[in-house]
Design a protein around this motif. Structure first.
Motif, PDB file in Angstrom:
ATOM      1  N   GLY A 243     -10.551   5.611   2.805  1.00 48.98           N
ATOM      2  CA  GLY A 243     -11.384   5.325   1.632  1.00 48.98           C
ATOM      3  C   GLY A 243     -10.732   5.659   0.298  1.00 48.98           C
ATOM      4  O   GLY A 243     -11.426   5.975  -0.670  1.00 48.98           O
ATOM      5  N   LEU A 244      -9.400   5.549   0.218  1.00 52.11           N
ATOM      6  CA  LEU A 244      -8.711   5.869  -1.039  1.00 52.11           C
ATOM      7  C   LEU A 244      -8.754   4.707  -2.016  1.00 52.11           C
ATOM      8  O   LEU A 244      -8.901   3.546  -1.631  1.00 52.11           O
ATOM      9  CB  LEU A 244      -7.252   6.237  -0.757  1.00 52.11           C
ATOM     10  N   ARG A 245      -8.618   5.030  -3.289  1.00 53.72           N
ATOM     11  CA  ARG A 245      -8.439   4.015  -4.320  1.00 53.72           C
ATOM     12  C   ARG A 245      -6.992   3.532  -4.285  1.00 53.72           C
ATOM     13  O   ARG A 245      -6.097   4.243  -3.856  1.00 53.72           O
ATOM     14  CB  ARG A 245      -8.772   4.577  -5.695  1.00 53.72           C
ATOM     15  N   ARG A 246      -6.767   2.315  -4.786  1.00 51.90           N
ATOM     16  CA  ARG A 246      -5.417   1.749  -4.663  1.00 51.90           C
ATOM     17  C   ARG A 246      -4.369   2.564  -5.422  1.00 51.90           C
ATOM     18  O   ARG A 246      -3.224   2.688  -4.975  1.00 51.90           O
ATOM     19  CB  ARG A 246      -5.403   0.286  -5.120  1.00 51.90           C
ATOM     20  N   ASN A 247      -4.723   3.128  -6.574  1.00 52.31           N
ATOM     21  CA  ASN A 247      -3.771   3.949  -7.320  1.00 52.31           C
ATOM     22  C   ASN A 247      -3.459   5.242  -6.565  1.00 52.31           C
ATOM     23  O   ASN A 247      -2.342   5.762  -6.645  1.00 52.31           O
ATOM     24  CB  ASN A 247      -4.303   4.274  -8.712  1.00 52.31           C
ATOM     25  N   GLU A 248      -4.443   5.763  -5.846  1.00 52.74           N
ATOM     26  CA  GLU A 248      -4.221   6.956  -5.033  1.00 52.74           C
ATOM     27  C   GLU A 248      -3.285   6.648  -3.872  1.00 52.74           C
ATOM     28  O   GLU A 248      -2.437   7.468  -3.511  1.00 52.74           O
ATOM     29  CB  GLU A 248      -5.557   7.493  -4.512  1.00 52.74           C
ATOM     30  N   VAL A 249      -3.448   5.458  -3.289  1.00 55.08           N
ATOM     31  CA  VAL A 249      -2.559   5.042  -2.203  1.00 55.08           C
ATOM     32  C   VAL A 249      -1.128   4.938  -2.719  1.00 55.08           C
ATOM     33  O   VAL A 249      -0.185   5.451  -2.097  1.00 55.08           O
ATOM     34  CB  VAL A 249      -3.013   3.688  -1.619  1.00 55.08           C
ATOM     35  N   ALA A 250      -0.965   4.269  -3.851  1.00 58.54           N
ATOM     36  CA  ALA A 250       0.375   4.041  -4.409  1.00 58.54           C
ATOM     37  C   ALA A 250       1.125   5.344  -4.657  1.00 58.54           C
ATOM     38  O   ALA A 250       2.343   5.420  -4.458  1.00 58.54           O
ATOM     39  CB  ALA A 250       0.262   3.243  -5.708  1.00 58.54           C
ATOM     40  N   ALA A 251       0.412   6.387  -5.073  1.00 55.81           N
ATOM     41  CA  ALA A 251       1.050   7.642  -5.489  1.00 55.81           C
ATOM     42  C   ALA A 251       1.020   8.729  -4.417  1.00 55.81           C
ATOM     43  O   ALA A 251       1.357   9.885  -4.706  1.00 55.81           O
ATOM     44  CB  ALA A 251       0.382   8.150  -6.764  1.00 55.81           C
ATOM     45  N   LEU A 252       0.642   8.387  -3.192  1.00 51.51           N
ATOM     46  CA  LEU A 252       0.577   9.407  -2.140  1.00 51.51           C
ATOM     47  C   LEU A 252       1.926  10.111  -1.964  1.00 51.51           C
ATOM     48  O   LEU A 252       2.975   9.468  -1.883  1.00 51.51           O
ATOM     49  CB  LEU A 252       0.172   8.773  -0.812  1.00 51.51           C
ATOM     50  N   HIS A 253       1.879  11.448  -1.894  1.00 52.04           N
ATOM     51  CA  HIS A 253       3.092  12.263  -1.789  1.00 52.04           C
ATOM     52  C   HIS A 253       2.901  13.294  -0.674  1.00 52.04           C
ATOM     53  O   HIS A 253       1.779  13.756  -0.419  1.00 52.04           O
ATOM     54  CB  HIS A 253       3.360  12.965  -3.125  1.00 52.04           C
ATOM     55  N   THR A 254       3.995  13.647  -0.042  1.00 58.56           N
ATOM     56  CA  THR A 254       3.892  14.596   1.071  1.00 58.56           C
ATOM     57  C   THR A 254       3.316  15.946   0.639  1.00 58.56           C
ATOM     58  O   THR A 254       2.722  16.656   1.456  1.00 58.56           O
ATOM     59  CB  THR A 254       5.278  14.836   1.698  1.00 58.56           C
ATOM     60  N   SER A 255       3.480  16.289  -0.641  1.00 58.31           N
ATOM     61  CA  SER A 255       2.946  17.569  -1.119  1.00 58.31           C
ATOM     62  C   SER A 255       1.424  17.617  -1.068  1.00 58.31           C
ATOM     63  O   SER A 255       0.827  18.696  -1.121  1.00 58.31           O
ATOM     64  CB  SER A 255       3.418  17.827  -2.557  1.00 58.31           C
ATOM     65  N   ALA A 267      -5.049  16.483  -0.125  1.00 55.48           N
ATOM     66  CA  ALA A 267      -5.568  17.282  -1.237  1.00 55.48           C
ATOM     67  C   ALA A 267      -5.256  16.594  -2.552  1.00 55.48           C
ATOM     68  O   ALA A 267      -4.117  16.218  -2.807  1.00 55.48           O
ATOM     69  CB  ALA A 267      -4.947  18.681  -1.207  1.00 55.48           C
ATOM     70  N   PHE A 268      -6.296  16.430  -3.384  1.00 59.84           N
ATOM     71  CA  PHE A 268      -6.135  15.834  -4.713  1.00 59.84           C
ATOM     72  C   PHE A 268      -6.424  16.882  -5.775  1.00 59.84           C
ATOM     73  O   PHE A 268      -7.304  17.734  -5.615  1.00 59.84           O
ATOM     74  CB  PHE A 268      -7.079  14.648  -4.892  1.00 59.84           C
ATOM     75  N   SER A 311      10.802   1.837 -10.203  1.00 55.30           N
ATOM     76  CA  SER A 311       9.714   2.377 -11.021  1.00 55.30           C
ATOM     77  C   SER A 311      10.088   3.755 -11.550  1.00 55.30           C
ATOM     78  O   SER A 311      10.638   4.591 -10.824  1.00 55.30           O
ATOM     79  CB  SER A 311       8.438   2.464 -10.184  1.00 55.30           C
ATOM     80  N   ALA A 312       9.775   4.000 -12.817  1.00 54.42           N
ATOM     81  CA  ALA A 312      10.057   5.301 -13.422  1.00 54.42           C
ATOM     82  C   ALA A 312       9.274   6.413 -12.730  1.00 54.42           C
ATOM     83  O   ALA A 312       9.722   7.570 -12.683  1.00 54.42           O
ATOM     84  CB  ALA A 312       9.722   5.268 -14.913  1.00 54.42           C
ATOM     85  N   SER A 313       8.122   6.086 -12.175  1.00 55.29           N
ATOM     86  CA  SER A 313       7.294   7.078 -11.501  1.00 55.29           C
ATOM     87  C   SER A 313       7.848   7.468 -10.135  1.00 55.29           C
ATOM     88  O   SER A 313       7.510   8.504  -9.584  1.00 55.29           O
ATOM     89  CB  SER A 313       5.876   6.540 -11.321  1.00 55.29           C
ATOM     90  N   GLY A 314       8.699   6.605  -9.592  1.00 53.59           N
ATOM     91  CA  GLY A 314       9.244   6.858  -8.264  1.00 53.59           C
ATOM     92  C   GLY A 314       8.432   6.249  -7.139  1.00 53.59           C
ATOM     93  O   GLY A 314       8.819   6.330  -5.976  1.00 53.59           O
ATOM     94  N   HIS A 315       7.296   5.645  -7.468  1.00 53.13           N
ATOM     95  CA  HIS A 315       6.451   5.024  -6.431  1.00 53.13           C
ATOM     96  C   HIS A 315       5.930   3.685  -6.922  1.00 53.13           C
ATOM     97  O   HIS A 315       6.005   3.370  -8.107  1.00 53.13           O
ATOM     98  CB  HIS A 315       5.289   5.948  -6.053  1.00 53.13           C
ATOM     99  N   ILE A 316       5.390   2.898  -6.004  1.00 56.39           N
ATOM    100  CA  ILE A 316       4.839   1.600  -6.360  1.00 56.39           C
ATOM    101  C   ILE A 316       3.568   1.772  -7.191  1.00 56.39           C
ATOM    102  O   ILE A 316       3.048   2.887  -7.320  1.00 56.39           O
ATOM    103  CB  ILE A 316       4.550   0.741  -5.111  1.00 56.39           C
ATOM    104  N   THR A 317       3.050   0.690  -7.733  1.00 50.22           N
ATOM    105  CA  THR A 317       1.833   0.737  -8.534  1.00 50.22           C
ATOM    106  C   THR A 317       0.611   0.337  -7.706  1.00 50.22           C
ATOM    107  O   THR A 317       0.738  -0.232  -6.614  1.00 50.22           O
ATOM    108  CB  THR A 317       1.930  -0.231  -9.726  1.00 50.22           C
TER     109      THR A 317
END
Length: 408
Positions: A243-255, A267-268, A311-317
């Motif tokens: 149930g994540l938002r698309r921006n949350e999916v794009a920025a998912l990180h192992t941390s 954890a957010f 991407s400058a962010s290191g992840h997709i959008t």
């Protein structure tokens, strides 16, 4: 012939124009550094000193420059250049096709989505031509002094669309596509303003989605079955099972991931729309672990589950997540109300599935409540089950629902 004043465009036949193109214009474009492996744009032709050819083609041969170029080897079968826009302004056609190419190559939108946008943009451009004589959208938006007049012209076109289109949702989709085209021009410094930016405020169009359309379980199963890579599987799981938002999916990180123990979760922090919190990983942890192991083979991996070196962010959008999700829907033949589903519909699926799981849980607890002489399952939940037990039951019933969908 380096000066356009020496070229008698109007006296040339179509055959002569083709010969002139091959002998004069192409060499000039090559000297100017234009890559002739791709179709040159009107702007490049004009910069080389040959803008007169577009006027001659339009006035004397009833043909646009794009159509002419298709006769001298600059059109691939099935490519966007084969599309008949129904307007004569070459600069506008060039920019429309450049925009569509951006949607396909850089934003990776599904082909059917791009074609739908193409159709809407063509409808707008043709209406513009019909009511204003010419569809010179690009030239008029390039000069800031035209802003007031151009807003008025755009309003006239949307008056026509307001009359012709049946629903507010359809009108808003047309407005969105046209506005995004002007925003594209602005990002490339080819438009000084967006004439349709505030047009929705002129009409009483409703943005409501009263039925909050969601994907069905069977549709989600088809999406998951259509995946060919771990990254695609993870997108479907993240949207529909977590149930994540698309921006949350794009920025998912192992941390953010806690995969050990009895309570795997994401954890957010404060960056989340509704504040800090956790999302339970009720289903799909094995897929998540497999994705991490796959990415760990790259020594330069930064920890993002959907990395992007561009991407400058290191992840997709989030837009890329949406585009990939819709490509899967196109491959799986999934439609919601005749349209490709959005990533938001995956999140809605999660909510409807969770509600169904809670209904099943309450129905099971009703039996226990009846045995205890109570008519309310909420009494059992509150008085006879600990918080850990309540959480465990909720997750078990939700897991059953998700396993039915994802074939677990």
């Amino acid at each position: 012939m380096s000066s356009e004043t020496t070229i008698r465009w109007s006296r040339m036949s179509l055959t002569e124009l083709r010969t002139f193109w091959a002998e004069e214009i192409e060499p000039a474009l090559e000297r100017a550094g234009v890559d002739l492996a791709e179709r040159p744009s009107y702007e490049q032709v004009a910069d080389a000193g040959y803008s007169g050819i577009a006027y001659a083609l339009r006035e004397h041969h009833d043909m646009t420059l794009v159509e002419f170029l298709s006769t001298v080897g600059y059109e691939e079968p099935g490519s966007p250049t084969a599309y008949q826009w129904g307007i004569d302004d070459d600069a506008t056609i060039d920019e429309l096709e450049s925009y569509l190419e951006t949607l396909e190559r850089r934003r990776q939108l599904a082909t059917s989505t791009v074609r739908t946008k193409q159709s809407r943009l063509a409808t707008y451009a043709r209406l513009y031509r019909e009511v204003h004589g010419e569809a010179d959208l690009v030239d008029r938006a390039a000069d800031a002094s035209n802003e007031s007049d151009e807003i008025r012209r755009a309003l006239v076109v949307f008056d026509e669309l307001n009359y012709e289109l049946g629903t507010d949702a359809s009108k808003l989709r047309y407005l969105s596509d046209v506005s995004q085209f002007y925003e594209h021009l602005g990002r490339r410094a080819k438009a000084a303003f967006n004439p349709v930016e505030h047009i929705d405020e002129e009409y009483n169009w409703s943005r409501e989605e009263p039925d909050n359309a969601a994907l069905t379980g069977r549709q989600v199963s088809r999406l998951y079955d259509a995946t060919d890579a771990q990254s695609e599987e993870l997108i479907v799981l993240a949207l529909c099972a977590w149930g994540l938002r698309r921006n949350e999916v794009a920025a998912l990180h192992t941390s953010q991931l806690v995969l050990e123990g009895d309570d795997p979760h994401i954890a957010f922090g404060d960056e989340r729309k509704n504040g800090p919190g956790t999302v339970a990983l009720i289903y799909g942890t094995a897929d998540l672990t497999a994705r991490i192991e796959q990415l760990e083979d790259d020594s330069a991996w930064s920890g993002y589950l959907f990395p992007s070196s561009r991407s400058a962010s290191g992840h997709i959008t989030g837009e890329t997540v949406q585009a990939r999700f819709q490509r899967l829907a196109e491959d799986a033949g999934v439609r919601v109300q005749g349209e490709l589903p959005t990533s938001k519909m995956g999140r809605r699926f999660w909510y409807t599935t969770y509600n169904r799981a809670m209904t099943n849980l309450r129905e099971n607890l009703d039996v226990i409540a009846a045995e205890q002489g109570s008519s309310d399952s909420a009494v059992v939940m509150k008085n006879y089950l600990s918080e850990d037990e309540r959480r465990q039951y909720r997750r078990e019933f939700m897991r059953e629902q998700l396993e039915d969908v994802f074939g677990g």
